[in-house]
Design a protein around this motif. Structure first.
Motif, short mmCIF file in Angstrom:
data_model
loop_
_atom_site.label_atom_id
_atom_site.label_comp_id
_atom_site.label_asym_id
_atom_site.label_seq_id
_atom_site.Cartn_x
_atom_site.Cartn_y
_atom_site.Cartn_z
N CYS A 186 0.82 -1.21 0.00
CA CYS A 186 0.00 0.00 0.00
C CYS A 186 0.85 1.26 0.00
CB CYS A 186 -0.91 0.00 1.25
SG CYS A 186 -2.16 -1.32 1.22
N CYS A 207 -4.20 -3.40 2.57
CA CYS A 207 -3.11 -4.31 2.87
C CYS A 207 -3.41 -5.08 4.16
CB CYS A 207 -1.80 -3.54 3.04
SG CYS A 207 -1.26 -2.72 1.51
N PRO A 209 -1.70 4.87 -0.54
CA PRO A 209 -2.45 3.67 -0.95
C PRO A 209 -3.40 3.98 -2.11
CG PRO A 209 -2.51 3.95 1.43
CD PRO A 209 -1.94 5.21 0.87
#
Length: 579
Positions: free
Chosen positions: A474, A579, A548
């Motif tokens: 991310c 994530c 992200p």
């Protein structure tokens, strides 16, 4: 019965005694069957006579006047200075008519042996045409014309005119007989001269006279005969060469040489010259006395001579020639390149700024250098030509890929960049706004002195950047790219994409834009790398600090001390949202 020596001597003595009763004139003359000791030649009146003058030998011509009150003698040397003089010889007692030999050619020999006085009338030394005009001598029995060449064998022409005034056989020159230069260009010269009085006084001057312009790079000539001799010498010396240093304008064909000879009575000179003016490139007809000579070489000195030609009589008169040096070609501006300097070379429209010149002097005793080029933007073809001391070393096209040219062995190099035109069907994938100044064509160039090796540097086997999906998080991604066996610096740059850019709009960075065009905030890391085994020359980098679910474009640049930085293909990677 055979004569004894004693009887022969007695007979000779009786002959001498008896001979004393002959007239004195008889004793001074030769019998009819004696060959003259000195060859004699009569000079005809009103006819151009060509005379060959052997080196150091005097040629004599004789003539008499037929109750004419005045006369003129014109001598035209060919290509060398000569000495000539005119003398009048008066006999004390004229020979008896009964003693004149049957041939008129032998009569001067009879008069030459008679007692008398000789008076020199005129003398001249030089290579110019010279004319003596004056009254006749009433008591003169015969005129003697002597001609001599001291330097080497040559030719001359002689013309005798009986009567006052000009003969009309030779064209007249104006008071100002100089050829003037009106204008000088790079490949042309414009000349002017005062018209000949012969062309302005006669009604048929336009049909009878022409001006002939002769141009050459050797010297000015006093006559057409001298020019022809010089041309023949040049042709003999340079038979294997196509170009001759002497160029005639108009073209002087064989008739220019033959004009000194006598034409047959049944053939008019103008008839044989009628077609000679058809192919002339520069002719000033009639009274037109301005002429432009073109197709000359730049920065070259030329000599110009003008001759007025009498086509009916086959004679000519020479103006005083001039000379001029054509202008040199406009030298292009040559920019000196500094060691390791990175330079953008831009071109404008097709009608201007289509070529540029640069010079470079490598450092060090090896006199070597590495030239790197890359074309940017547009579909124009660009060609680079490198030369040294007037010789072309290499010439090739420059495209989007890097071009490396290894230079060695010369103290200086001339680099010529030339745009050749647009490439059909080729459209740049990079917007013009990415190029400096938004110009149609641009070339990136750098040259550096190379001390460490001979040849161009090694390049990576591929310029593709690889990302690993399993290592994509991310806030970070992992990238890998191929390096070289040489120790070099690799720098990674990143650029965050907006939503519209990530959905399909072009996200690639221009291939020719290097690190100098990037902001320092976009650089994320730089690292050195070297692997002696090219197959294992793979290096990786973990790029962190990312947001992200955002798309990024990553660029890797191979930085070197010499040459243009090598840019790898841009790589777009999107971080994970969760994530």
């Amino acid at each position: 019965m055979a004569l004894t020596p004693l009887s022969w001597c007695v007979g000779a003595a009786l002959a001498l005694v008896c001979g004393s009763s002959w007239p004195k004139m008889h004793s001074a003359l030769a019998p009819e069957n004696e060959v003259p000791l000195r060859p004699t030649t009569w000079l005809p009146e009103g006819k151009i006579t060509s005379v060959t003058l052997p080196k150091g030998k005097t040629r004599r011509l004789y003539f008499t006047l037929k109750k004419a009150s005045a006369m003129s003698v014109t001598i035209s040397p060919c290509d060398l200075p000569i000495e000539w003089s005119l003398a009048a010889r008066t006999l004390k007692d004229k020979p008896l008519k009964s003693l004149h030999w049957t041939t008129k050619k032998s009569m001067p020999e009879v008069w030459w042996r008679g007692p008398g006085t000789e008076e020199k009338i005129h003398s001249f030394t030089g290579d110019a045409v010279n004319t003596f005009s004056g009254p006749s001598h009433p008591r003169t029995s015969i005129y003697i014309l002597r001609l001599r060449s001291k330097q080497q064998s040559t030719r001359a022409t002689v013309y005798l005119h009986e009567g006052p005034g000009p003969s009309g056989t030779f064209p007249l020159l104006p008071a100002d007989s100089n050829v003037h230069t009106l204008g000088v260009g790079m490949t042309s010269v414009t000349l002017s001269w005062a018209p000949s009085p012969s062309t302005t006084s006669l009604h048929n001057a336009e049909n009878s006279y022409n001006y002939c312009v002769l141009v050459n790079s050797l010297q000015n000539y006093p006559s057409l005969c001298a020019a022809k001799v010089s041309m023949r010498k040049e042709k003999d010396q340079k038979q294997d060469k196509k170009e001759r240093r002497v160029t005639v304008w108009p073209i002087l064909k064989e008739w220019w040489w033959q004009q000194w000879d006598t034409y047959p009575e049944d053939q008019s000179p103008s008839a044989s010259l009628e077609d000679e003016y058809d192919d002339l490139q520069c002719v000033c007809d009639g009274t037109d006395s301005v002429c432009t000579v073109s197709e000359l070489l730049p920065d070259t000195q030329y000599y110009f001579d003008v001759f007025v030609i009498d086509r009916l009589n086959g004679t000519n008169a020479a103006y005083k020639g001039t000379f001029a040096r054509t202008h040199e070609e406009a030298r292009p501006a040559i920019t000196s390149l500094r060691e390791g300097e990175l330079r953008w070379v831009t071109f404008g429209d097709l009608r201007s700024n289509s070529e540029q010149f640069f010079s470079f002097r490598p450092r060090g005793w090896q006199q070597s250098g590495l030239l790197t080029l890359q074309s940017c933007g547009g579909g124009d073809k660009v060609k680079v030509t490198v030369s040294s001391k007037g010789q072309v070393l290499t010439s090739q096209g420059v495209g989007g890929d890097l071009v490396h040219i290894w230079l060695q062995g010369s103290p200086s190099y001339l680099i010529h960049l030339e745009r050749e035109g647009s490439t059909t069907g080729q459209i740049s994938s990079v917007k013009d706004q990415a190029l400096p100044g938004a110009l149609m064509a641009s070339v990136k160039m750098q040259i550096s002195s190379a001390y460490h090796r001979r040849g161009v540097p090694s390049l990576p086997s591929t310029l593709q950047i690889k990302s690993f999906n399993r290592l994509r998080g991310c806030s970070s991604v992992t990238l890998a790219w191929m390096g070289t066996e040489e120790r070099s610096l690799y720098c990674v740059y990143r650029r965050k994409l907006e939503k519209l850019e990530a959905e399909g709009v072009s996200t690639l960075t221009a291939p020719c834009l290097g690190p100098e065009s990037r902001s320092d905030t976009e650089r994320v890391l730089c690292k050195y790398f070297q692997e002696l085994n090219p197959r294992r020359a793979v290096t990786t980098a973990v790029i962190g600090g990312l947001e992200p679910g955002r798309a990024y474009v990553f660029d890797v640049y191979l930085m070197r001390r010499w040459g243009i930085p090598i840019k790898y293909a841009s790589k777009m990677v999107k971080t994970r949202k969760e994530c």
